[in-house]
Design an enzyme around this catalytic site. Structure first.
Site, PDB file in Angstrom:
ATOM      1  N   GLY A  98       0.801  -0.871  -0.041  1.00  0.00           N
ATOM      2  CA  GLY A  98      -0.119   0.010   0.597  1.00  0.00           C
ATOM      3  C   GLY A  98       0.743   1.391   0.093  1.00  0.00           C
ATOM      4  O   GLY A  98       0.388   2.289   0.143  1.00  0.00           O
ATOM      5  N   GLY A 131       2.576   2.201  -2.609  1.00  0.00           N
ATOM      6  CA  GLY A 131       3.046   2.875  -4.285  1.00  0.00           C
ATOM      7  C   GLY A 131       4.503   2.297  -5.086  1.00  0.00           C
ATOM      8  O   GLY A 131       4.923   2.781  -5.790  1.00  0.00           O
ATOM      9  N   SER A 132       3.991   0.844  -4.136  1.00  0.00           N
ATOM     10  CA  SER A 132       6.008   0.864  -5.070  1.00  0.00           C
ATOM     11  C   SER A 132       5.279   0.540  -6.366  1.00  0.00           C
ATOM     12  O   SER A 132       5.713   0.703  -7.786  1.00  0.00           O
ATOM     13  CB  SER A 132       6.151  -1.069  -4.855  1.00  0.00           C
ATOM     14  OG  SER A 132       5.271  -1.652  -4.730  1.00  0.00           O
ATOM     15  N   SER A 133       4.018  -0.415  -7.761  1.00  0.00           N
ATOM     16  CA  SER A 133       3.966   0.239  -8.432  1.00  0.00           C
ATOM     17  C   SER A 133       3.329   1.185  -9.542  1.00  0.00           C
ATOM     18  O   SER A 133       4.093   1.083 -10.665  1.00  0.00           O
ATOM     19  CB  SER A 133       2.310  -0.852  -8.333  1.00  0.00           C
ATOM     20  OG  SER A 133       1.378  -0.634  -9.068  1.00  0.00           O
ATOM     21  N   ALA A 136       5.024   3.960  -8.221  1.00  0.00           N
ATOM     22  CA  ALA A 136       6.005   4.518  -8.410  1.00  0.00           C
ATOM     23  C   ALA A 136       7.326   3.849  -9.813  1.00  0.00           C
ATOM     24  O   ALA A 136       8.228   4.443 -10.357  1.00  0.00           O
ATOM     25  CB  ALA A 136       7.566   4.078  -6.932  1.00  0.00           C
ATOM     26  N   ASP A 159      -2.969   6.812  -7.170  1.00  0.00           N
ATOM     27  CA  ASP A 159      -1.597   6.562  -7.492  1.00  0.00           C
ATOM     28  C   ASP A 159      -0.264   6.826  -8.262  1.00  0.00           C
ATOM     29  O   ASP A 159       0.497   7.470  -7.157  1.00  0.00           O
ATOM     30  CB  ASP A 159      -1.233   4.794  -7.646  1.00  0.00           C
ATOM     31  CG  ASP A 159      -1.885   4.420  -5.813  1.00  0.00           C
ATOM     32  OD1 ASP A 159      -2.382   4.766  -5.226  1.00  0.00           O
ATOM     33  OD2 ASP A 159      -1.342   3.297  -5.753  1.00  0.00           O
TER      34      ASP A 159
HETATM   35  O1  PMV Z   1      -2.783  -0.313  -2.012  1.00  0.00           O
HETATM   36  P1  PMV Z   1      -3.327   0.506  -2.933  1.00  0.00           P
HETATM   37  O2  PMV Z   1      -1.134   1.393  -2.874  1.00  0.00           O
HETATM   38  O3  PMV Z   1      -2.632   0.127  -4.603  1.00  0.00           O
HETATM   39  O4  PMV Z   1      -3.387   1.427  -3.079  1.00  0.00           O
HETATM   40  C1  PMV Z   1      -4.750   0.991  -3.606  1.00  0.00           C
HETATM   41  C2  PMV Z   1      -5.625   2.874  -2.975  1.00  0.00           C
HETATM   42  C3  PMV Z   1      -7.190   2.176  -3.710  1.00  0.00           C
HETATM   43  O5  PMV Z   1      -8.089   3.211  -3.888  1.00  0.00           O
HETATM   44  C4  PMV Z   1      -7.838   0.226  -3.107  1.00  0.00           C
HETATM   45  C5  PMV Z   1      -7.509   1.552  -5.646  1.00  0.00           C
HETATM   46  C6  PMV Z   1      -7.229   2.650  -5.958  1.00  0.00           C
HETATM   47  O6  PMV Z   1      -6.893   2.356  -8.004  1.00  0.00           O
HETATM   48  O7  PMV Z   1      -7.865   3.850  -6.020  1.00  0.00           O
END
Ligand code: PMV
Length: 317
Positions: A103, A105-107, A109, A150
């Site tokens: 959660g 932001g690795s993907s 980034a 993200d």
């Molecule tokens: O888990 P992460 O960092 O990929 O967060 C995604 C955030 C969500 O609202 C769950 C999905 C999105 O695309 O916004």
């Protein structure tokens, strides 16, 4: 072509995850204490692209079509968006301090840094809007139907008040914010958790839409408190947001324990961040309570705690 190196920060969502997928607002901030770096250099006389990801051992890919190879899909998305016939031979080295599937932001980034590095290596100087839109296309391949928050916060490297399909609003944070990102050590895939929420929405639209509406109210109020720097109010809103994420079924006991430990040890507030069902809890604390809160969160099961300070920003009107 000269060598080219770029990096992109991590991120955390302070308010509004999941609701943002359904057209509500969300707020995210970049985390400059963690980052992903991409360096590209030419590979003369070799008809291939070599990818070296220091987290995953050395990986090689060639120009052959490999639809199931995420590197190939990513590079192909970049190539097509830049409208170039083929990518030259190159060595792409990737290294990252952003934990994967947590959660943070690795993907995003990866998508932003790779787009910036490949385009820079090819001599393009992309405006940030274009960089962001290419990164969004890559995110779609990886996650299905992301909201785009993200890639936006990572591409613009600024706190962002975001709503799907609208130009992002950048806003000022008035006082330094001391954040702790406490890792539950449990990994989950964003697309699985987003699918879980979709199924809940289909089963019980009234209940889930009401939760989204509550989250939207919190997010709107939070923008004002972030601008004035009222940390106590921000903390309370984070806790409210966490309760609604529990009701959506995206929290788990390990994350709830971390939130509770943060608050009991003096944090202003805490909540899970990102898709949930694992990953990190973000806590807001005063500088002098940081150590105490970290200790409590570790005792409550955090496998690691990262400190990150969000510095005040000045956005031009
Ligand atoms: O888990 P992460 O960092 O990929 O967060 C995604 C955030 C969500 O609202 C769950 C999905 C999105 O695309 O916004």
């Amino acid at each position: 072509m000269p060598a080219f190196s770029v990096s992109a920060p991590g991120k955390t969502i302070l308010f509004g995850e999941h609701a943002v997928v359904y057209g509500h607002h969300a707020i995210a901030v970049p985390l400059f204490d963690i980052s992903l770096k991409v360096s590209i250099q030419p590979l003369p006389n070799k008809n291939k692209i070599l990818i070296i990801n220091s987290d995953q051992g050395n990986r090689h890919i060639s120009f052959e079509k490999k639809e199931d190879n995420p590197y190939w899909i990513t590079l192909e998305t970049i190539r097509q968006s830049l409208n170039v016939d083929h990518l030259p031979s190159m060595e792409i080295a990737i290294s990252s301090s952003i934990p994967v599937a947590a959660g943070l932001g690795s993907s995003a980034a990866f998508s932003v840094a790779l787009t910036k590095a490949v385009s820079g290596f090819l001599g393009f100087n992309l405006p940030v809007e274009k960089l962001n839109s290419i990164a969004f296309e890559i995110e779609k391949h990886q996650h299905g139907s992301p909201s785009g928050i993200d890639n936006t916060v990572v591409a613009y490297q600024s706190p962002v008040y975001y709503r799907k399909n609208e130009f992002p609003i950048f806003f000022n944070i008035n006082k330094p914010m001391h954040l702790i990102l406490a890792d539950s050590g449990i990994r989950s895939l964003t697309k699985d958790v987003v699918l879980h929420v979709k199924q809940e929405l289909e089963k019980n639209p009234d209940k889930i839409n009401k939760i989204f509406a509550e989250i939207e109210k919190i997010t709107i109020e939070a923008k004002g408190t972030l601008e004035t720097g009222d940390h106590r109010a921000i903390g309370n809103l984070m806790l409210d947001n966490h309760i609604h994420l529990q009701r959506l079924g995206v929290s788990i006991i390990e994350l709830d324990c971390l939130v509770e430990a943060a608050v009991e040890s003096g944090a202003f507030g805490a909540k899970l961040c990102g898709s949930g069902q694992g990953g990190n809890v973000v806590a807001l604390t005063s500088y002098d309570k940081t150590e105490k809160v970290i200790k409590a969160m570790r005792q409550a099961g955090a496998v690691s705690c990262l400190r990150s300070t969000i510095q005040p920003t000045k956005v031009l009107d």
